[in-house]
Design an enzyme around this catalytic site. Structure first.
Site, PDB file in Angstrom:
ATOM      1  N   LYS A  78       0.845  -1.194   0.000  1.00 47.70           N
ATOM      2  CA  LYS A  78       0.000   0.000   0.000  1.00 47.70           C
ATOM      3  C   LYS A  78       0.883   1.248   0.000  1.00 47.70           C
ATOM      4  CE  LYS A  78      -3.775   2.180   2.640  1.00 47.70           C
ATOM      5  NZ  LYS A  78      -4.637   2.080   3.834  1.00 47.70           N
ATOM      6  N   SER A 154      -9.195   2.870   3.852  1.00 46.74           N
ATOM      7  CA  SER A 154      -8.324   3.466   2.855  1.00 46.74           C
ATOM      8  C   SER A 154      -7.515   2.450   2.039  1.00 46.74           C
ATOM      9  CB  SER A 154      -7.332   4.421   3.547  1.00 46.74           C
ATOM     10  OG  SER A 154      -6.496   3.722   4.458  1.00 46.74           O
ATOM     11  N   SER A 178      -9.364   0.786   8.033  1.00 43.30           N
ATOM     12  CA  SER A 178      -8.880   0.863   6.655  1.00 43.30           C
ATOM     13  C   SER A 178      -8.493  -0.465   6.022  1.00 43.30           C
ATOM     14  CB  SER A 178      -7.681   1.819   6.567  1.00 43.30           C
ATOM     15  OG  SER A 178      -8.112   3.151   6.700  1.00 43.30           O
TER      16      SER A 178
END
Length: 476
Positions: A78, A154, A178
């Site tokens: 990520k 996220s 997230s």
């Protein structure tokens, strides 16, 4: 390509170990899947395909005698929190567009030493600060179940990549849901470990006052456990680390849990009920738990879990820190168009905070954690919906869609995903498991949360439910 689309990471690694498949073939399969699907989904925002091919060839030439369980599996990082020596971390921000690789964070080093092949980085909102993955810098990430709805945030790029079969598992971060929110939206398994179980060093000892835990989104519970075996445990200099159980998480998955007492809640800490599909999913799982011999009892979040504006103080100062650190590196402050409007709003708010404000926020977090702990004195786990409603249409959760008003954005976001944040405040392990589909064909998931340190128990129950439900795992 069909290899990755029909298997999980452990099965893929087993094929590589048996020499049914080479690391290069697994890598090429993942690259082909990314190249075919990413123009539509926009899940992967940076790639290192040629370097990954070279690494795969080297792994095929110099195989160790004993292969780690996930050796040779394609993987994605990520674009926030952790750093690597092979790709820059840009935080989905134009201000970091020219950032360079910094070196491997402890978790990245452990993933790579365990044989995961890093192919690229995944899409995320700027500084991982939104309930949806629609950043201005990278553009909207789309859901493989329905390209018109959100992947959540996220870790939305990770969720889309795993759900679509680009890779079998991918890095996620979880400061307020997230990992779990995208897992719920994309129909994959998402697990937030207890705070401190996975190290965040060497650049951080904790993130956002201890709210954050990094781990992976995966196709199966056992993949998540295997990945946790690679990364769990303190790194050099970690003050707040937890130890993994003897024997590891994967080997303990099939250990009988014995009858558990499980609290069931379909209302939020604010006493608002989840949507009909979410309640039905929880009731379905409650019946399964009852049939397994567990005791399901009503549960209510304590009133202290109704956190206030102080929650944002714990993470927005870290955004300000990152921006100021980058400004020193570049020798200039960001231009107005180099940060998103919501980031500017939070930076301005962060600059008004005092040291006392931050201390009070941490004290409030401790108060919430203790209240949640007391509320679980008579139960082992808590079962809730993963989301408050079905995955939302695109352009309905963003700051702009909420009139560029922070309070409106907060209210809309927590109406969408109200069940995740208590586990961050209390440092608890918490898993999201897909269990059914809505009438329109979108995933519906439940959340299972344990006491701090009960990671193995949460994973074991998740595995038992996964076996009972038989989730297909991929959109058609």
């Amino acid at each position: 390509m069909s290899t990755l689309l029909q298997t999980d990471a452990l099965d893929l690694a087993a094929r590589i170990a048996r020499r049914d498949l080479s690391v290069r073939e697994a890598t090429e399969s993942a690259i082909a899947s990314i190249e075919r699907q990413n123009p539509t989904l926009n899940a992967v925002v940076a790639e290192r395909f040629d370097a990954a091919r070279a690494e795969a060839d080297e792994m095929d030439r110099d195989r160790p005698e004993q292969l780690p369980p996930l050796w040779g599996v394609p993987f994605l990082l990520k674009d926030v929190n952790l750093y690597s020596s092979v790709l820059p971390t840009r935080f989905a921000s134009r201000f970091f567009a020219s950032a360079q690789p910094r070196g491997d964070s402890a978790m990245v080093r452990r993933w790579r030493e365990g044989g995961l092949v890093v192919l690229g980085t995944t899409n995320t909102p700027e500084f991982a600060g939104d309930f949806t993955t629609e950043p201005l810098f990278y553009g909207t990430c789309r859901n493989p179940w329905n390209v018109g709805v959100t992947v959540g945030g996220s870790s939305g790029g990770a969720g889309a990549a795993v759900a679509s079969g680009m890779v079998p598992l991918a890095h996620g971060t979880d400061l307020g849901g997230s990992i779990r929110i995208p897992a719920a939206c994309c129909g994959v398994f998402g697990f937030k470990p207890s705070v401190g179980l996975n190290p965040l060093g060497p650049w951080w000892d904790e993130i956002a006052g201890g709210l954050d835990s990094d781990h992976v989104l995966s196709r199966s519970v056992r993949d998540s456990a295997a990945a946790l075996d690679l990364t769990a445990g303190p790194d050099c200099g970690t003050r707040n680390g937890r130890l993994a159980p003897t024997g590891g998480f994967l080997k303990g998955l099939d250990t009988a849990t014995g009858p558990l007492r499980i609290g069931l809640a379909t209302k939020t800490a604010y006493r608002q009920s989840a949507g009909a599909a979410q309640v039905a999913a929880v009731e379905k799982v409650a019946h399964l738990l009852d049939a397994m011999g567990h005791v399901v009892v009503p549960y209510e979040f304590p009133v202290e879990a109704q956190f206030g504006a102080w929650f944002d103080s714990l993470w927005i100062v870290e955004v300000l820190h990152l921006v100021e650190e980058r400004a020193r590196e570049l020798g200039r402050q960001p231009e107005r168009d180099e940060l998103e409007p919501m980031t500017w709003a939070y930076i301005e708010q962060a600059r008004r905070l005092s040291a006392l404000d931050l201390l009070e926020a941490r004290v409030n977090m401790t108060t919430v954690a203790q209240a949640i702990g007391r509320s679980m004195n008579e139960i082992d786990l808590v079962l809730t919906p993963a989301l408050g409603e079905d995955p939302a249409p695109l352009n309905t959760l963003t700051f702009a869609a909420c009139g560029s008003d922070l309070q409106t954005w907060v209210e809309r976001g927590y109406r969408f995903a109200p069940f995740a944040t208590p586990a961050n405040l209390a440092g608890q392990p918490s898993a999201v498991l897909p269990v059914s589909l809505t009438a329109s064909g979108l995933p519906v998931a439940v959340q299972i949360t344990g006491r701090p340190g009960a990671d193995a128990l949460v994973l074991r129950l998740s595995k038992a439910l996964e076996d009972a439900i038989g989730w297909a795992g991929l959109p058609e």
